[in-house]
Design a protein around this motif. Structure first.
Motif, mmCIF file in Angstrom:
data_model
loop_
_atom_site.group_PDB
_atom_site.id
_atom_site.type_symbol
_atom_site.label_atom_id
_atom_site.label_comp_id
_atom_site.label_asym_id
_atom_site.label_seq_id
_atom_site.Cartn_x
_atom_site.Cartn_y
_atom_site.Cartn_z
ATOM 1 N N THR A 28 0.880 -1.171 0.000
ATOM 2 C CA THR A 28 0.000 0.000 0.000
ATOM 3 C C THR A 28 0.910 1.211 0.000
ATOM 4 O O THR A 28 1.297 1.732 1.049
ATOM 5 N N SER A 30 0.898 4.346 -0.495
ATOM 6 C CA SER A 30 0.629 5.621 0.187
ATOM 7 C C SER A 30 0.917 5.554 1.680
ATOM 8 O O SER A 30 1.031 6.589 2.335
ATOM 9 N N SER A 31 1.071 4.346 2.225
ATOM 10 C CA SER A 31 1.352 4.178 3.650
ATOM 11 C C SER A 31 2.839 4.003 3.944
ATOM 12 O O SER A 31 3.214 3.853 5.107
ATOM 13 N N ASN A 73 1.415 8.999 -5.381
ATOM 14 C CA ASN A 73 0.782 7.815 -4.807
ATOM 15 C C ASN A 73 -0.176 7.139 -5.792
ATOM 16 O O ASN A 73 -0.384 5.927 -5.729
ATOM 17 N N ASN A 76 2.068 4.887 -7.659
ATOM 18 C CA ASN A 76 2.986 4.064 -6.858
ATOM 19 C C ASN A 76 4.438 4.339 -7.216
ATOM 20 O O ASN A 76 5.271 3.419 -7.275
#
Length: 121
Positions: A28, A30-31, A73, A76
């Motif tokens: 993930t 964005s994390s 984001n 990616n």
């Protein structure tokens, strides 16, 4: 296991600019914090810059004011824009990603295959 693929390296003259990018998958994005390291022949791999999940950035003293790290984001992807390149910037550039930026600083566990940046006239 995160997968990282760098691209965009090449040959550039001193004073020139180059941008490298890294696409991450299986996470993930964005994390995650993401960062760039580089390794010149015969030298240790060194941290160049990192960006946290919320956009905070940090740079090595040697590249401050010349390099800019950014992230998209939606794609990616993390970028490293390099300006006013000098011969001492010649190295293989690697990206890394981790949930914690502290891990990126202390010792990343995941690496891409690297992309060669050569600064020479």
């Amino acid at each position: 296991q995160v997968q990282l693929v760098e691209s965009g390296g090449g040959l550039v003259q001193p004073g020139g600019s180059l941008s490298v990018s890294c696409v991450a998958s299986r996470i993930t994005f964005s994390s995650y914090a993401v960062g760039w390291y580089r390794q010149a022949p015969g030298k240790r791999r060194e941290l160049v810059a990192f960006i946290t999940f919320d956009g905070r950035t940090n740079y090595a003293d040697s590249v401050k004011g010349r390099f800019t790290i950014s992230r998209d984001n939606a794609k990616n992807t993390v970028y490293l824009q390099m300006n006013n390149l000098q011969p001492e910037d010649t190295a293989v550039y690697y990206c890394t990603a981790d949930r914690l930026y502290e891990t990126i600083v202390a010792g990343p566990r995941s690496w891409g295959q690297g992309t060669q940046v050569t600064v020479s006239s």
